[in-house]
Structure formats: structure tokens, C-alpha cells
Write an enzyme that holds these catalytic residues in place. Structure first.
Site, mmCIF file in Angstrom:
data_model
loop_
_atom_site.group_PDB
_atom_site.id
_atom_site.type_symbol
_atom_site.label_atom_id
_atom_site.label_comp_id
_atom_site.label_asym_id
_atom_site.label_seq_id
_atom_site.Cartn_x
_atom_site.Cartn_y
_atom_site.Cartn_z
ATOM 1 N N GLN A 17 0.536 -1.045 0.220
ATOM 2 C CA GLN A 17 0.339 0.033 0.492
ATOM 3 C C GLN A 17 0.749 1.210 -0.471
ATOM 4 O OE1 GLN A 17 -3.279 0.458 2.024
ATOM 5 N NE2 GLN A 17 -3.721 -2.251 2.464
ATOM 6 N N LYS A 33 2.350 6.753 6.679
ATOM 7 C CA LYS A 33 1.145 6.113 5.983
ATOM 8 C C LYS A 33 0.296 7.366 5.605
ATOM 9 C CE LYS A 33 1.750 1.194 7.354
ATOM 10 N NZ LYS A 33 0.833 0.190 7.629
ATOM 11 N N ASP A 52 -5.824 0.556 4.730
ATOM 12 C CA ASP A 52 -4.252 0.493 6.122
ATOM 13 C C ASP A 52 -4.984 1.991 6.482
ATOM 14 O OD1 ASP A 52 -2.855 -1.632 5.405
ATOM 15 O OD2 ASP A 52 -0.718 -0.652 5.788
ATOM 16 N N ILE A 134 6.462 6.345 11.490
ATOM 17 C CA ILE A 134 6.484 5.568 11.695
ATOM 18 C C ILE A 134 8.322 5.702 11.658
ATOM 19 C CG2 ILE A 134 6.447 2.795 11.927
ATOM 20 C CD1 ILE A 134 3.728 3.183 10.186
ATOM 21 N N ASP A 195 -4.427 -9.701 9.307
ATOM 22 C CA ASP A 195 -3.855 -9.617 7.882
ATOM 23 C C ASP A 195 -2.220 -9.480 8.716
ATOM 24 O OD1 ASP A 195 -2.613 -9.327 5.254
ATOM 25 O OD2 ASP A 195 -2.530 -6.847 5.763
ATOM 26 N N ASP A 210 4.048 -3.083 10.696
ATOM 27 C CA ASP A 210 2.614 -3.186 10.264
ATOM 28 C C ASP A 210 1.546 -3.197 10.448
ATOM 29 O OD1 ASP A 210 1.317 -2.878 7.861
ATOM 30 O OD2 ASP A 210 1.680 -5.007 6.729
#
Length: 305
Positions: A17, A33, A52, A134, A195, A210
Site C-alpha cells: 500500500q 502512511k 491501512d 513510523i 493481516d 505493519d
């Protein structure tokens, strides 16, 4: 991580992603993200549906801290001005994955396995993009397939059909590694992350990376995420002691307090209530195991969370 000046912005080198790789002026690196949903959005469908959730990354970081799980990448909410922070410092590769939308805004579709030119992230009316920053862990991790991974189609995996599956896992992995996987499954169950198809290891410990597929649907408790716990029926004694300490609402109250220091609302009250409800189910699962096998076989004096 929240405010240091960005020196370079580029597409992250791999992944399924859209995420960016940011180089800060102090030479630290961050994965970024971007926000895809509002925190109140409910993700329907299977347990791994949707993009996500950036807030899930940050929520999981705080959750892991409260549960004394130290092997987790720090994550914070950050808002980045598109023109000043991204476009002005964008690498050539990132610029090639930018397009203008019908409002004339420059947006990013990125470079990843599922990235599509018609599925972009655009700045808001302040010219900003919110996301999870992150810390990039610049280490070589050993990547392993999870024994309890999903097929991502209609085919059932072996663990879904064999209740004694843990006996087979115990012939391949050490008790310490299985306890580590059980620790991770508890965190994943609390946030409903279905996931975790692989895991990364450093110095014989699983690194919690993740975590974006959590916080999808507060009404859903997918119990099979706890399969490592109820199939193996063991848990680290230190993990259990920590879980007992955060009963009665103190788990989510502590997460709220930690988030408030940064002025952030990480998720909705429905999700906080869901975490507390799921914690009771973790307690019930451990009690079931104790009733079936006895405390001596369930509680292991090997460091877990």
C-alpha cells in the site's frame, strides 16, 4: 518525528500500500502512511478489507507500550504540508507518481503492489496530508511466514481445520517463539488485525511492524485471530500478569491519556469499548485453557510481552 524538518520525500521502496519514505534533516528516516479514512469510518467486509488505517499504527504503538511489549516501532500522528514538506523535497521517482485531480490539486498515487493512478491521496483544505509517521528501523530483519497466516481466498488453511495444529507448530518452533507469536496474536485480537501473514525477527524477538489493518469494525470480534492462544493453550506468565494489571478499563484509559499528551484522538469510543470487550474474551480464553489443562501447563515462565 512529529515536527522535524523534512529533507527528502520519496516512495517507500516496497510494500502493498501507498507509503512514503521521509528523510529528516537529522538523517533519521520515517515511513509515512497517509490517512485514508476518518476515525469514525467502519470498514465492512473480511477482516483484512480496505486500506491501512494510519491511526491503527499509532494506536498499536501505545497499546504495545501499555502491555510492556518493547519491540515495536515508535509511531505518531503527523500532518505534512504538501507543497512545503513534500513537493519541495520530492525525489524524481515520487514526482512521477503525482497527478492532478479534477479540482486541480496535485495528489499522490505512489508506488506499491496495489497502488493505482485513480486511488490517490490529496491534501486537505489546509494543504496538508495527515498520516502515521513510523520510525524506519534501519536493520536487516529475518522475515518468516506466520504458521497462522490466512489464504486471502476461499481456501482454508491447515490451522483453520486442525484444532491440534499447535502440535505441528511445536515441532518446528521453540516454545519461546510460540509464546512470542501468542503475545502478538493478543495484540492483533485487541485491535482486530487479521493481516499478520508474516513476521520479522531481530535478536530472536518478533518486531511488531505493519499494524495498519486494525480498528476496522468495532462491532466485529474475529475470534480466530486468537488461534495461537486457544490452540496452544499457553501464555507467558509475565504476559498474563500484565494483562491482569490492565483490567477494568485501565487499558484504554491509559491509551487515551498517552494520546492526549500529543493532543490526538486516536479512535472512537466504540473502538475503545471494543478493545475492553475483547480483553474480556482473552481472559475467558486463558481461563478455558486453565480449566482444560491446569495452570502448570498453561503459564510459562519465559519472557513474553
Amino acid at each position: 518525528m512529529r515536527s522535524s524538518q523534512i529533507a527528502l520525500a520519496d516512495n517507500a521502496p516496497k510494500g502493498t500500500q501507498l507509503k512514503l519514505l521521509l528523510l529528516l534533516q537529522g538523517k533519521q528516516k520515517l515511513y509515512f502512511k497517509p490517512k485514508r479514512y476518518n476515525v469514525s469510518d467502519v470498514i465492512r467486509g473480511n477482516i483484512y478489507a480496505g486500506y491501512d488505517r494510519h491511526n491503527s499504527e499509532v494506536f498499536t504503538y501505545y497499546l504495545a507500550m501499555v502491555l510492556n511489549y518493547k519491540w515495536v516501532a515508535p509511531s505518531v500522528i503527523r500532518r505534512i504540508h504538501f507543497n512545503q514538506d513534500i513537493l519541495a523535497h520530492a525525489a524524481a521517482g515520487l514526482k512521477r507518481t503525482m497527478v492532478k485531480n479534477d479540482k486541480g490539486l496535485v495528489c499522490i498515487y505512489g508506488k506499491c503492489y496495489y497502488c493505482k493512478v485513480n486511488e490517490t491521496v490529496c491534501p486537505d483544505n489546509k494543504g496538508e496530508i495527515e498520516g502515521a509517521a513510523i520510525l524506519y528501523l534501519d536493520k536487516q530483519f529475518k522475515v518468516n511466514k506466520s504458521p497462522w497466516r490466512r489464504s486471502y481466498n476461499n481456501m482454508k488453511m491447515e490451522w483453520e481445520n486442525d484444532f491440534d495444529f499447535c502440535k505441528k507448530v511445536s515441532m518446528m518452533l521453540s516454545t519461546k517463539r510460540i509464546l512470542n507469536l501468542i503475545d502478538i496474536s493478543i495484540i492483533d485480537f485487541l485491535i482486530q488485525n487479521g493481516d499478520r501473514h508474516r513476521y520479522e525477527v531481530y535478536k530472536n524477538k518478533i518486531i511488531l511492524l505493519d499494524n495498519g489493518k486494525g480498528l476496522g469494525n468495532p462491532m466485529l470480534d474475529e475470534i480466530d485471530i486468537l488461534a495461537p492462544l486457544y490452540q496452544c493453550c499457553m501464555i507467558s506468565s509475565s504476559t498474563w500478569q500484565t494483562l491482569e494489571l490492565v483490567s477494568g478499563g485501565s487499558l484504554t484509559e491509559t491509551i487515551k491519556l498517552l494520546a492526549s499528551f500529543q493532543g490526538e484522538k486516536l479512535t472512537t469510543d466504540d473502538h475503545y469499548r471494543a478493545v475492553e470487550r475483547r480483553l474480556l474474551k482473552v481472559y475467558a480464553t486463558v481461563k478455558y485453557c486453565v480449566a482444560k489443562h491446569g495452570s502448570a501447563k498453561v503459564f510459562k515462565n519465559i519472557d513474553g510481552i
